[in-house]
Write an enzyme that holds these catalytic residues in place. Structure first.
Site, PDB file in Angstrom:
ATOM      1  N   HIS A 135     -12.715  30.250 -36.921  1.00 10.57           N
ATOM      2  CA  HIS A 135     -13.508  29.011 -36.740  1.00 10.57           C
ATOM      3  C   HIS A 135     -12.777  27.960 -35.909  1.00 10.57           C
ATOM      4  CE1 HIS A 135     -16.386  30.574 -39.557  1.00 10.57           C
ATOM      5  NE2 HIS A 135     -15.532  30.573 -40.561  1.00 10.57           N
TER       6      HIS A 135
HETATM    7 ZN   LIG Z   1     -15.519  34.080 -43.639  1.00  3.73          ZN
END
Ligand SMILES: [Zn+2]
Length: 322
Positions: A135
């Site tokens: 992320h």
């Molecule tokens: Zn994850």
């Protein structure tokens, strides 16, 4: 390819933070637990022979191959770090403590993925027993991800000409969450091809990032083994067939697809996780593509067992049956 799997591991990977496990459904010791389980099964001699231990954490200059000064300065703010880690109570913790107990272990893990990239090119297969911070993007940390270890590993291999211009890199992201950070970093990059199979009903639902997925396989909450594995078996071989001149693959093997995981929202059994990994291993190896595996998400007290199951299978294939 002469395949000699390497494991990359340091005891410094564990996030040693008093009480962090009470703030986040996270097993902060899954890295050393995986290692210890493999030692129990294979003995310390075999494990030590195939393991490379990072000698230092990722450096500032290594981070700057992907991130920038603006972002690295943001990490000096306790509030910012707490938000990126999704641990709001950490906002009142002094930044030096955050650094020592959370960010520094992540820097060691990032170094592990850097080493894994080099080892995979030399030996065919390398597994870093941490990493997979998919992320994190160039200027933003989120979803418990601060440093984009995979992108840094790719950038350094390109910089040292171990991956030459025009040679392709593939990312197979089977963590339960969409790998939006990597997708943002490699937006419009024709040399990095992304296969992402994830639960579309949960975080991050990043529509812009999604545009750069080459094989986009969104799933729904509650997807079970049969559907999950049949989609994987249908899509992954055609992704690999279409990609040519692939120099290396990064497999983001998040175990948060597991049915008991509190964050992933999928219903994949223990055996389903193993079947998934076996299928990926087999396809990459048969395609003669060197590959790196990183652990990424997996937030239960059983996560380390799922990871060890898959690595154990692989080591049996390479060392016991050969
Ligand atoms: Zn994850």
């Amino acid at each position: 390819m002469n395949i000699q799997p390497k494991i990359i591991y340091s005891p410094k990977y564990d996030i040693r933070f008093f009480g962090i496990e009470k703030l986040h459904p996270f097993d902060s010791r899954k890295y050393s637990r995986t290692w210890e389980k493999l030692i129990t099964e294979f003995g310390s001699q075999l494990l030590k022979n195939i393991t490379t231990q990072p000698q230092k954490p990722a450096s500032q200059s290594e981070l700057l191959t992907v991130h920038n000064d603006y972002y690295l300065n943001l990490l000096k703010s306790s509030q910012y770090v707490a938000q990126a880690l999704e641990l709001p109570p950490l906002a009142i913790v002094p930044n030096w403590i955050q650094n020592q107990f959370v960010l520094t272990p992540m820097l060691w893990a990032t170094k592990g993925t850097i080493i894994a990239g080099e080892e995979a090119l030399k030996n065919g297969i390398a597994i870093n027993l941490s990493g997979g911070y998919h992320h994190a993007s160039k200027e933003r940390g989120e979803g418990f991800c601060i440093y984009s270890d995979i992108a840094i590993s790719i950038a350094l291999l390109q910089k040292s000409n171990k991956i030459k211009k025009g040679e392709k890199v593939i990312v197979i992201d089977l963590d339960a969450h969409q790998g939006n950070g990597l997708e943002r970093i490699f937006h419009n990059d024709p040399d990095v091809l992304i296969f992402d199979m994830y639960n579309q009903d949960i975080y991050p639902q990043d529509i812009w990032a999604r545009e750069s997925i080459n094989y986009d396989i969104p799933l729904h909450l509650g997807t079970q083994d049969e559907q999950y594995l049949s989609l994987l078996k249908e899509k992954l071989p055609s992704f690999l067939n279409q990609a040519s001149e692939v120099k290396i693959a990064f497999y983001n093997a998040g175990t948060d697809i597991y049915e008991s995981d509190p964050l992933g929202g999928l219903k994949i059994s223990e055996n389903g996780v193993l079947e998934r990994d076996k299928f990926v291993f087999k396809n990459l190896t048969e395609a003669n593509i060197p590959w790196v595996m990183v652990l990424s998400g997996g937030y239960t007290q059983q996560s380390y067992k799922l990871i060890a199951n898959s690595i154990s299978y692989l080591l049996h294939q390479c060392f016991i049956n050969s």
